[in-house]
Structure formats: C-alpha cells, structure tokens
Motif scaffolding. Structure first.
Motif, PDB file in Angstrom:
ATOM      1  N   VAL A 138       0.959  -1.125  -0.046  1.00 46.47           N
ATOM      2  CA  VAL A 138       0.169   0.089   0.048  1.00 46.47           C
ATOM      3  C   VAL A 138       0.856   1.278  -0.134  1.00 46.47           C
ATOM      4  O   VAL A 138       1.796   1.352   0.829  1.00 46.47           O
ATOM      5  N   ILE A 139       0.688   2.306  -0.831  1.00 42.91           N
ATOM      6  CA  ILE A 139       1.355   3.523  -0.799  1.00 42.91           C
ATOM      7  C   ILE A 139       0.592   4.467  -0.935  1.00 42.91           C
ATOM      8  O   ILE A 139      -0.619   4.668  -1.334  1.00 42.91           O
ATOM      9  N   ALA A 140       1.144   5.642  -0.254  1.00 38.87           N
ATOM     10  CA  ALA A 140       0.359   6.891  -0.067  1.00 38.87           C
ATOM     11  C   ALA A 140       0.329   7.712  -1.394  1.00 38.87           C
ATOM     12  O   ALA A 140       1.269   7.741  -2.053  1.00 38.87           O
ATOM     13  N   THR A 141      -0.785   8.676  -1.534  1.00 44.63           N
ATOM     14  CA  THR A 141      -0.971   9.553  -2.646  1.00 44.63           C
ATOM     15  C   THR A 141      -0.555  10.558  -2.322  1.00 44.63           C
ATOM     16  O   THR A 141      -0.636  10.937  -1.101  1.00 44.63           O
ATOM     17  N   THR A 142      -0.244  11.828  -2.967  1.00 45.31           N
ATOM     18  CA  THR A 142       0.199  12.909  -2.824  1.00 45.31           C
ATOM     19  C   THR A 142      -0.963  13.765  -2.132  1.00 45.31           C
ATOM     20  O   THR A 142      -0.798  14.800  -1.411  1.00 45.31           O
ATOM     21  N   GLY A 143      -2.183  13.182  -2.499  1.00 50.27           N
ATOM     22  CA  GLY A 143      -3.439  13.973  -2.110  1.00 50.27           C
ATOM     23  C   GLY A 143      -3.882  13.259  -0.558  1.00 50.27           C
ATOM     24  O   GLY A 143      -5.125  13.855  -0.084  1.00 50.27           O
ATOM     25  N   GLY A 144      -3.289  12.628  -0.072  1.00 54.04           N
ATOM     26  CA  GLY A 144      -3.784  12.006   1.425  1.00 54.04           C
ATOM     27  C   GLY A 144      -4.519  10.660   1.286  1.00 54.04           C
ATOM     28  O   GLY A 144      -5.169  10.174   2.247  1.00 54.04           O
ATOM     29  N   SER A 145      -4.664  10.093   0.163  1.00 52.43           N
ATOM     30  CA  SER A 145      -5.415   8.963   0.090  1.00 52.43           C
ATOM     31  C   SER A 145      -4.400   7.721  -0.175  1.00 52.43           C
ATOM     32  O   SER A 145      -2.957   7.933   0.433  1.00 52.43           O
ATOM     33  N   SER A 146      -4.558   6.434  -0.812  1.00 49.76           N
ATOM     34  CA  SER A 146      -3.783   5.431  -0.704  1.00 49.76           C
ATOM     35  C   SER A 146      -4.219   4.468  -1.929  1.00 49.76           C
ATOM     36  O   SER A 146      -5.424   4.583  -2.255  1.00 49.76           O
ATOM     37  N   VAL A 147      -3.159   3.689  -2.434  1.00 48.38           N
ATOM     38  CA  VAL A 147      -3.334   2.709  -3.496  1.00 48.38           C
ATOM     39  C   VAL A 147      -2.914   1.388  -3.116  1.00 48.38           C
ATOM     40  O   VAL A 147      -1.778   1.486  -2.648  1.00 48.38           O
ATOM     41  N   TRP A 148      -3.569   0.221  -3.211  1.00 45.58           N
ATOM     42  CA  TRP A 148      -3.048  -1.142  -2.967  1.00 45.58           C
ATOM     43  C   TRP A 148      -2.642  -1.721  -4.212  1.00 45.58           C
ATOM     44  O   TRP A 148      -3.271  -1.566  -5.347  1.00 45.58           O
ATOM     45  N   VAL A 149      -1.362  -1.902  -4.161  1.00 45.82           N
ATOM     46  CA  VAL A 149      -0.699  -2.642  -5.655  1.00 45.82           C
ATOM     47  C   VAL A 149      -0.372  -3.949  -5.515  1.00 45.82           C
ATOM     48  O   VAL A 149       0.274  -4.453  -4.451  1.00 45.82           O
ATOM     49  N   SER A 150      -0.523  -4.830  -6.708  1.00 45.06           N
ATOM     50  CA  SER A 150      -0.256  -5.958  -6.490  1.00 45.06           C
ATOM     51  C   SER A 150      -0.079  -6.659  -7.717  1.00 45.06           C
ATOM     52  O   SER A 150      -0.478  -6.161  -8.796  1.00 45.06           O
ATOM     53  N   HIS A 151       0.460  -7.790  -8.060  1.00 45.64           N
ATOM     54  CA  HIS A 151       0.539  -8.614  -9.266  1.00 45.64           C
ATOM     55  C   HIS A 151       1.085 -10.315  -8.786  1.00 45.64           C
ATOM     56  O   HIS A 151       0.255 -10.521  -7.978  1.00 45.64           O
ATOM     57  N   ALA A 152       1.617 -10.968  -9.556  1.00 48.59           N
ATOM     58  CA  ALA A 152       1.700 -12.488  -9.555  1.00 48.59           C
ATOM     59  C   ALA A 152       2.016 -12.661  -8.028  1.00 48.59           C
ATOM     60  O   ALA A 152       2.981 -12.161  -7.543  1.00 48.59           O
ATOM     61  N   PRO A 153       1.165 -13.697  -7.429  1.00 47.80           N
ATOM     62  CA  PRO A 153       1.493 -14.143  -5.989  1.00 47.80           C
ATOM     63  C   PRO A 153       2.870 -14.589  -5.625  1.00 47.80           C
ATOM     64  O   PRO A 153       3.462 -15.444  -6.555  1.00 47.80           O
ATOM     65  N   GLY A 154       3.277 -14.033  -4.916  1.00 48.56           N
ATOM     66  CA  GLY A 154       4.967 -14.708  -4.419  1.00 48.56           C
ATOM     67  C   GLY A 154       5.954 -13.660  -5.220  1.00 48.56           C
ATOM     68  O   GLY A 154       7.082 -13.927  -4.778  1.00 48.56           O
TER      69      GLY A 154
END
Length: 237
Positions: free
Chosen positions: A56-72
């Motif tokens: 999870v990474i914060a946005t410059t506007g104070g929100s956040s984004v969950w980022v994922s790809h291939a398991p493992g």
C-alpha cells in the motif's frame, strides 16, 4: 384500453432494465490527463530496493493505493539512467518495475476514481502493446484502453496510457503488457496519475442521454397517451 395499459407496464419494466453504459475514454498525454492526485514510487525507497507484494502506498493527496501482481513475486524500484533502468523515461524518474515476467499489475485505490494513467515501457527494446482495464465495485469490466509504443533509449519518449470514465465509478484497474518483441510481460511505469472527480463536459457540449433515459422518455409518452385517452372518454360521458 387494457392492451394499452399492459404495453405500458412492459415498456416501463424494459426501461428500468437497460444498463447504464459508462464511456471509457483513452488519454495519450499526461498533459491532457485531468490529474487530481498522484503516486510517486520513490516513497518505496531508493533504486534496487524490493517492495512487498501486495503493498500500500500513499498518494500526494492523502489517500492510498493497494498495488499487487503475481502471487509470491516482488516489485523493485528503479530510476531512469541513475538507478538501473536504461530506457526512455525522463532522466532520473522514479519507476516501479514488475521485476521480471510477473504479469499484470493491479491498482486498487482506497476511493472510487474516474481516471488513471502513467508512462510505461517494456523492458525488452522494440515495439510493444500495453492495455489498461477498469473495473467497477462489482468486479464488472467498465472498459479497456490500449496503446502501442516503442521501447528504446531515447529519453523522454515513453508512451503515456490513461483513461477517464464519465462517472466516478472505477474501483480498480489493471495494467498489462499484452505484446512485446521479447514475448514477456516485463515492464516499468513512472508516477501514477489519478483523477478523483468526474470529467467536466466542454462548454457547449450536449450530454447524450443513456439508454435508460430513452426508455423512461418512452414510458412518459405512453402514459401521456393513456391520460389523453381517459380524458377523451370522460368528456363524452
């Protein structure tokens, strides 16, 4: 009269069953994208550091984004030229690399959005094609945008791919390298641009009614005819 009434009921049910179609538009320039928030991958750390999957990474506007790809599989930070990426992003840009052939990257913002985009480059030099798919809260596909690009070492030429929806209805989106000279799914992206509000129609532009609106208009017309028929019958009593 009973037949007309029955037809009215059928038309009303049909009108409410029409799907609301959200138009997804492709954006090919960061300057043209209606950015209201963004993500800078340098928050993950210096070049060559790995990032967990998912993260999870914060946005410059104070929100956040969950980022994922291939398991493992892990992600890795790179910088153009100064941090291990020899490609065509702007000099020194902070990048997120899917760290090998680990497939698509899924981005899940904390809040609903109406658009997203970034510059992208395939790891193997040569022609490639990239696709963004946007999904609503039910997991239904809203739409897709695709762009073709050239992966090389000409700084500042990495293609931008983005989309905007007519509504604030995008729950998550997925970026996929659909084809490349190398035949893999290895790519990197620069800062993520987000749009958290619905695009405003240009001055003078007319809004196009959705199918459900046309259905409702038809129902109103029929109801009006029914009312006139009743009035005409009563006037002759």
């Amino acid at each position: 009269m009973n037949k007309l009434r029955g037809f009215t009921v059928i038309l009303a049910l049909a009108a409410t069953s029409f799907p609301a179609v959200a138009q997804l538009s492709g954006i090919s320039s960061r300057a043209a994208f209606p950015t209201t928030d963004s993500v800078n991958w340098s928050l993950l750390g210096p070049p060559f550091i790995t990032a967990n999957n998912p993260f999870v990474i914060a946005t410059t506007g104070g929100s956040s984004v969950w980022v994922s790809h291939a398991p493992g599989a892990l992600f890795e930070r790179r910088n153009q030229t100064t941090g291990g990426w020899i490609g065509n992003f702007a000099f020194g840009e902070a990048l997120l690399w899917n760290r090998g052939d680990n497939g698509s990257i899924t981005f899940d913002p904390a809040n609903l959005i109406s658009g997203a985009g970034f510059n992208v480059q395939a790891d193997v030099h040569g022609a490639f094609t990239f696709q963004l798919d946007a999904y609503d809260t039910t997991g239904g596909l809203i739409g897709s945008v695709t762009r073709s690009g050239m992966s090389d070492i000409n700084l500042g030429t990495a293609i931008f791919i983005g989309f905007t929806s007519a509504y604030l209805d995008v729950d998550k989106f997925v970026g996929t390298l659909t084809s490349s000279v190398g035949g893999g799914s290895n790519f990197a992206i620069n800062s993520l641009a987000l749009s958290s509000s619905a695009p405003v129609a240009p001055v003078g532009a007319e809004a196009v009614p959705e199918p459900s609106v046309y259905g409702l208009m038809g129902v109103l017309v029929i109801l009006g005819l029914v009312g006139r028929e009743r009035l005409r019958r009563h006037s002759h009593v």
